[in-house]
Design an enzyme around this catalytic site. Structure first.
Site, mmCIF file in Angstrom:
data_model
loop_
_atom_site.group_PDB
_atom_site.id
_atom_site.type_symbol
_atom_site.label_atom_id
_atom_site.label_comp_id
_atom_site.label_asym_id
_atom_site.label_seq_id
_atom_site.Cartn_x
_atom_site.Cartn_y
_atom_site.Cartn_z
ATOM 1 N N ASP A 1 0.869 -1.180 0.000
ATOM 2 C CA ASP A 1 0.000 0.000 0.000
ATOM 3 C C ASP A 1 0.904 1.227 0.000
ATOM 4 O O ASP A 1 1.588 1.510 0.990
ATOM 5 C CB ASP A 1 -0.883 -0.054 1.260
ATOM 6 C CG ASP A 1 -1.904 1.066 1.311
ATOM 7 O OD1 ASP A 1 -1.684 2.111 0.665
ATOM 8 O OD2 ASP A 1 -2.923 0.891 2.019
ATOM 9 N N HIS A 2 0.881 1.945 -1.103
ATOM 10 C CA HIS A 2 1.824 3.053 -1.263
ATOM 11 C C HIS A 2 1.511 4.226 -0.329
ATOM 12 O O HIS A 2 2.317 5.134 -0.162
ATOM 13 C CB HIS A 2 1.835 3.517 -2.733
ATOM 14 C CG HIS A 2 3.144 4.086 -3.169
ATOM 15 N ND1 HIS A 2 4.115 4.531 -2.288
ATOM 16 C CD2 HIS A 2 3.660 4.301 -4.400
ATOM 17 C CE1 HIS A 2 5.147 4.988 -2.961
ATOM 18 N NE2 HIS A 2 4.912 4.858 -4.242
#
Ligand code: CAO
Length: 441
Positions: free
Chosen positions: A413-414
């Protein structure tokens, strides 16, 4: 009261809710304009002909709006009806309050109707910063129906006369939501700030025009996992980092151990070693063992290591969880993976067997492929994909040597993890798998 003095109203917009013992009904405004004065208060009894408000019509003429201005309104009855008492102590349906945000209606949240926000508050909450109020036209029974299903009527297109929302409109909306074709609430929930995913409707194609077809019902697991996968895919900004680990020595060790301990029934697997290696790397990079808080302002670091693993079953994908991987040896982890996978295939997993994961591994090593992009299992923030190991020529500084390389695909999850961190994670994981003694460090 759905409006107050000073509010701009449109023709046909509901301005007041009247309630009898049996039903409640919204009274629409006969024409557009600005409310000059309210002539009734909350809780007042009204009857046919009661003056309710004075409207300065758009054309500039003051207009008086008596009760039952519409011939079809039930106020044509001679029974007196109280205006809707929002603050009443008796729980009563709050149709108008729910129009603002039925997804948080009393039916959906258990909040008693008498503590629900006023319609105006609800509308403002739904459209902060907007002064004009657009309340969807729908009868009380349709509002109740929508509330029961948790449907926000603001999102429903009305196809009835004067854009009134019909029961069929609500049903169509729910069907679209279930089919995953609805994107607006997803975009709103993702904190998109109004930048909703305005996508085209799903193409409707009669495939039989082109050849023979057969319809098969999706399995129960697929019906359940599909919406979760869809949500995770749409709401999490995924990036996948690819890398390879040299598992030549580890695979040799695994085989030797299995041979030596076969009589005791011990069988270690690559997946179990990778789980153990992941704990060491997660300790070093705790962000990967976290979840994002609901308002996306904090990360919640977990100080325990429960590892989910994707298990392929005849009915679809399930994700059982090995608890406390940090406290277990590789043989025990392998045995638990085997047991959980067998239960998954027999459809015998319990809810608790699939809960509490902090990180997930999806291994397609036994099947094939060189890399893939696994979907993060929310609310986790990373998932490791393993593909089939293969012997490859690796340059050791002097010559190419044959090494067994395990392909790894780390989706993260950036919002929580930066690309550099992900590259450090897989580099460290590759180093640990190349020499498991590092786990002890
Ligand atoms: N490279 C090469 N061979 C591998 C391997 C790898 N990375 N990983 C496993 N293998 C081999 C094993 O050694 C085993 O061979 P042996 O029987 O000779 O030892 C064989 O492949 C079968 O392994 P397995 O798949 O039964 O066992 P596992 O521990 O690797 O995996 C489980 C268990 C439950 C994860 C697996 O059975 C499974 O269901 N995998 C599918 C997961 C999936 O569908 N993921 C996609 C999800 S979409 O995101």
């Amino acid at each position: 009261m759905l409006v107050k003095a000073g509010d701009k109203v449109e023709a046909e917009q509901s301005v007041i809710t009247v309630e009898s013992d049996k039903a409640s009904m919204e009274i629409p405004c006969p024409q557009s304009g600005v409310v000059k004065e309210m002539k009734v208060n909350m809780g007042d009894k009204v009857k046919e002909g009661t003056l309710m408000l004075i409207l300065e019509a758009s054309a500039g003429i003051s207009s008086e709006a008596p009760a039952a201005a519409e011939p079809s309104a039930p106020l044509a009855s001679n029974e007196p009806m109280p205006a809707q008492p929002v603050a009443s102590n008796e729980p009563k349906p709050a149709p108008a309050a729910a129009t603002g945000n039925p997804l948080q209606s009393s039916a959906a949240t258990g909040t008693p109707a008498n503590t629900a926000p006023s319609p105006a508050q609800a509308v403002q909450a739904h459209n902060p910063g907007q002064t004009s109020i657009a309340i969807p036209h729908a009868s009380p029974s349709i509002r109740a129906f929508a509330r029961e299903l948790g449907v926000d009527l603001h999102l429903v297109n009305g196809t009835g006369p004067k854009q009134r929302i019909t029961k069929e409109d609500v049903q169509q909306f729910v069907k679209a939501a279930v089919a995953g074709a609805l994107t607006k609430p997803v975009a709103e929930k993702s904190g998109g700030g109004g930048g909703g995913l305005e996508v085209l409707a799903w193409p409707k194609v009669d495939f039989s025009k082109f050849g023979e077809t057969e319809e098969l019902e999706l399995s129960r697991i697929k019906k359940l996992s599909g919406p979760n996968l869809h949500r995770n895919w749409v709401m999490i900004p995924h990036v996948t980092q690819f890398d390879e680990a040299d598992v030549t020595d580890l695979e040799q060790f695994r085989k030797d151990t299995n041979t030596a301990m076969a009589k005791q029934g011990v069988k270690t697997t690559m997946l179990a070693f990778v789980m153990k290696a992941c704990v060491a790397v997660l300790r070093k990079y705790p962000n990967f063992n976290s979840s994002l808080s609901e308002d996306c302002s904090k990360i919640i670091l977990k100080k325990f290591y429960n590892m989910g693993f994707a298990a392929d079953t005849p009915n679809g994908l399930v994700v059982p969880v090995v608890k406390g991987v940090d406290t277990k040896g590789v043989a025990q982890i392998a045995s638990e993976v085997g047991e959980l996978a067998a239960q998954a295939r027999e459809g015998k997993l319990k809810g608790a067997d699939m809960q509490g994961a902090t990180f997930t591994i999806s291994s397609l090593g036994g099947v094939g492929g060189t890399a893939f992009t696994p979907i993060i299992n929310a609310p986790e923030v990373a998932i490791l994909g393993l593909s089939r190991s293969d012997i490859k020529p690796v340059w050791n500084g002097k010559e190419f040597t044959p090494r067994l390389m395990l392909p790894m695909s780390l989706s993260y999850d950036h919002r929580v993890i930066d690309g550099a961190q992900a590259a450090r994670f897989t580099t460290e994981l590759a180093a640990v798998l190349a020499d498991m003694r590092r786990v002890l460090l």
